[in-house]
Enzyme design. Structure first.
Site, PDB file in Angstrom:
ATOM      1  N   ASN A  68       0.812  -1.215   0.000  1.00  0.00           N
ATOM      2  CA  ASN A  68       0.000   0.000   0.000  1.00  0.00           C
ATOM      3  C   ASN A  68       0.845   1.264   0.000  1.00  0.00           C
ATOM      4  O   ASN A  68       0.530   2.232  -0.693  1.00  0.00           O
ATOM      5  CB  ASN A  68      -0.955   0.002   1.198  1.00  0.00           C
ATOM      6  CG  ASN A  68      -2.273  -0.677   0.882  1.00  0.00           C
ATOM      7  OD1 ASN A  68      -2.280  -1.704   0.200  1.00  0.00           O
ATOM      8  ND2 ASN A  68      -3.368  -0.130   1.355  1.00  0.00           N
ATOM      9  N   LEU A 119      -9.257   0.335  -2.556  1.00  0.00           N
ATOM     10  CA  LEU A 119      -7.967   0.929  -2.903  1.00  0.00           C
ATOM     11  C   LEU A 119      -7.967   1.439  -4.337  1.00  0.00           C
ATOM     12  O   LEU A 119      -7.361   2.475  -4.632  1.00  0.00           O
ATOM     13  CB  LEU A 119      -6.838  -0.094  -2.700  1.00  0.00           C
ATOM     14  CG  LEU A 119      -5.425   0.396  -3.020  1.00  0.00           C
ATOM     15  CD1 LEU A 119      -5.058   1.633  -2.210  1.00  0.00           C
ATOM     16  CD2 LEU A 119      -4.402  -0.723  -2.797  1.00  0.00           C
TER      17      LEU A 119
END
EC number: 5.3.3.8
Length: 280
Positions: free
Chosen positions: A101, A126
């Site tokens: 991430n 995301l």
């Protein structure tokens, strides 16, 4: 530095003049992405950054969804990793979540080329966070939306959304949508200037939409001194870059606690077995 890069069966890329075009091409799975796919997106942005002939990075998709977010299979794979491989749950999720991430979000935050998203349908999680980091967003029609189901999945904000969503949609609207798992619908996006243009095309016609956007962009850049575009992006980005960098670090470190505690895994399992209402 080499301009070669590994291939990915779900994501392709090509270069046409000043445009570096990334194409998500797994419509049968609603363009869901595993961890390695997100890493590949980051690698493609770095490749575009290194190319001096590229001034615009365009992200396109296929089918009826831009991207449904994280692929359940990837989550299950991380869950099933040999426990002997990691000395602790923290070590496991630093490897399977934090590093990925931080990397992909940082690649979008620091990208020097003008980032353009061709939103052919909904984006989730995301993937939706990365859409919110783009500089220009075009929509195929008014059926598009962004959904950040963090509260429904036992997670918290990620992908810079702590900064990007209040910045682009306002603080109170962001609270309402995040707290109660509500989508940022087309009208919200339009009211806040998030969508630059609605092409009013059928949802089933993503390829024609992508082609039309590219056709218009070719016309728009004619006569421009393209280095000026990058110079302006650098200055505009400087207004918020420190806040984004801080958010990226804080988000993943706070999220790590949730992964270690196990609530997201439990909820992903419930989604997979239909015990919990699907986020789509």
């Amino acid at each position: 530095m080499s301009q070669e890069i590994r291939q990915n069966e779900k994501i392709s890329y090509r270069i046409e003049g000043p445009f570096f075009i990334i194409h998500l091409m797994n419509p049968d799975n609603l363009n869901a992405l595993e961890g390695e796919d997100y890493i590949y997106l980051g690698e493609l942005l770095e490749l575009a950054d290194r190319n001096r002939d590229v001034y615009f990075t365009i992200i396109q998709s296929s089918g009826r969804f831009f991207s449904s977010g994280a692929d359940f299979k990837g989550i299950a794979k991380a869950q099933g990793d040999d426990t002997n491989k990691y000395p602790s749950e923290t070590s496991k999720w630093v490897s399977n979540f934090v590093a990925r991430n931080v990397y992909v979000t940082d690649a979008f935050i620091k990208h020097s080329k003008v980032l353009i998203c061709c939103l052919n349908g909904p984006a989730i999680g995301l993937s939706a966070a990365l859409v919110a980091l783009c500089d220009i967003v075009y929509s195929i029609n008014d059926k598009v939306y962004l959904l950040y189901p963090f509260a429904n999945l036992g997670l918290i904000t990620e992908g810079g959304t702590t900064v990007s969503l209040p910045l682009k949609f306002g603080t109170n609207t962001t609270y309402e949508c995040l707290m109660f798992n509500k989508p940022f619908k087309y009208d919200i996006m339009c009211e806040n200037g998030f969508i630059s243009k609605n092409f009013n095309m059928p949802s089933s016609n993503a390829e024609a939409f992508n082609a039309k956007v590219l056709e218009e962009l070719r016309e728009k850049v004619k006569g421009l001194y393209l280095p000026s575009c990058l110079g302006m992006k650098k200055l505009l980005k400087s207004n918020h870059i420190d806040a984004f960098n801080k958010a990226n670090s804080v988000e993943v470190n706070e999220s790590l606690k949730y992964w270690v505690d196990g609530e997201p895994l439990k909820r992903f399992r419930q989604l997979g077995s239909k015990q919990r209402k699907h986020r789509l």
